[in-house]
Write a protein that holds these residues in place. Structure first.
Motif, short mmCIF file in Angstrom:
data_model
loop_
_atom_site.label_atom_id
_atom_site.label_comp_id
_atom_site.label_asym_id
_atom_site.label_seq_id
_atom_site.Cartn_x
_atom_site.Cartn_y
_atom_site.Cartn_z
N HIS A 6 -60.94 26.55 -36.35
CA HIS A 6 -61.11 27.98 -36.56
C HIS A 6 -62.57 28.27 -36.85
N VAL A 7 -63.16 29.15 -36.06
CA VAL A 7 -64.57 29.46 -36.19
C VAL A 7 -64.73 30.95 -36.50
N HIS A 8 -65.42 31.24 -37.59
CA HIS A 8 -65.71 32.63 -37.94
C HIS A 8 -67.01 33.02 -37.26
N VAL A 9 -66.95 33.94 -36.33
CA VAL A 9 -68.11 34.32 -35.53
C VAL A 9 -68.59 35.71 -35.96
N ASN A 10 -69.89 35.82 -36.26
CA ASN A 10 -70.48 37.12 -36.57
C ASN A 10 -71.12 37.73 -35.33
#
Length: 230
Positions: free
Chosen positions: A153-157
């Motif tokens: 899971h990657v939190h992308v801004n």
């Protein structure tokens, strides 16, 4: 101080669902504290929302996908067995399709991961995942595991981490983008909610976020949280 367990029930029924996981869990806890049923036992308390999830019918289980994200919020609480037991009893399940570990620190605990590997070997979890690791950390981590994660899971801004995506793909790890944050619930936030309802402040130890969907149609039928605090 006794332990406290909060079951938010099915958020799909009370229309609390949002893409902001922090806001979602705070709204869900507030709703549960306001309308939930309070039970007290010798060593712990439970607060359960009226909108409890429907227990999974075993005949429907093959058609469902159950994803769990486990947030470790207290480094002194490293065992996940109680969390899994509570979830399995709540949903009437004996297997989780995807289990994502969101650690207290930047690096997942190998002791916790070994517990999860055992769950995989016993057929209780189908695949494991991690959250928001940089390429070097992910590389070091999988070198020390017997069963490597297949989900990340990657939190992308604003910018996609292309090097990380390419590295993960080469290792057979699927990258999933989401808006979840690492600190899903702080001690201040939980204590503030509890004191507003004339309850003692508690420190969150872990949070489980679970989602049940119909595999063939990708329709979410049940979503909720279990919060453990002390």
């Amino acid at each position: 101080m006794s332990s406290l367990f909060i079951y938010t029930g099915n958020l799909m029924r009370n229309h609390i669902v949002t893409t902001d996981s922090n806001k979602e869990i705070i709204d869900a806890i507030e709703d549960t504290l306001t309308f939930g049923c309070h039970s007290e036992y010798s060593h712990y308390k439970e607060i359960c929302n009226y909108w409890l999830p429907n227990k999974v019918n075993p005949s429907d289980r093959p058609e469902l996908d159950i994803t769990v994200k486990f947030y470790s919020l207290d480094p002194s609480c490293c065992s996940i067995h109680d969390a899994l037991d509570r979830l399995n009893i709540l949903l009437n399940i004996d297997r989780i399709d995807s289990f994502i570990l969101s650690p207290y620190t930047d690096l997942p605990s190998l002791d916790t991961w070994k517990q999860l590997e055992l769950q995989v070997l016993e057929g209780r979890i189908s695949q494991l995942g991690v959250t928001d690791l940089c390429q070097d950390t992910l590389d070091d981590f999988i070198k020390n595991t017997c069963i490597q994660p297949t989900l990340h899971h990657v939190h992308v801004n604003d910018q996609l981490p292309l090097d990380l995506l390419a590295f993960s793909k080469g290792k057979g790890i699927e990258s999933i983008y989401n808006g979840d944050t690492g600190m899903i619930l702080s001690s201040h936030e939980l204590s503030h909610l509890l004191t507003r309802h004339q309850m003692e402040p508690h420190h969150p130890q872990w949070v489980i976020k679970y989602t049940i969907s119909i595999s063939s149609r990708n329709i979410v039928t049940d979503k909720g949280y279990i919060i453990a605090a002390k």
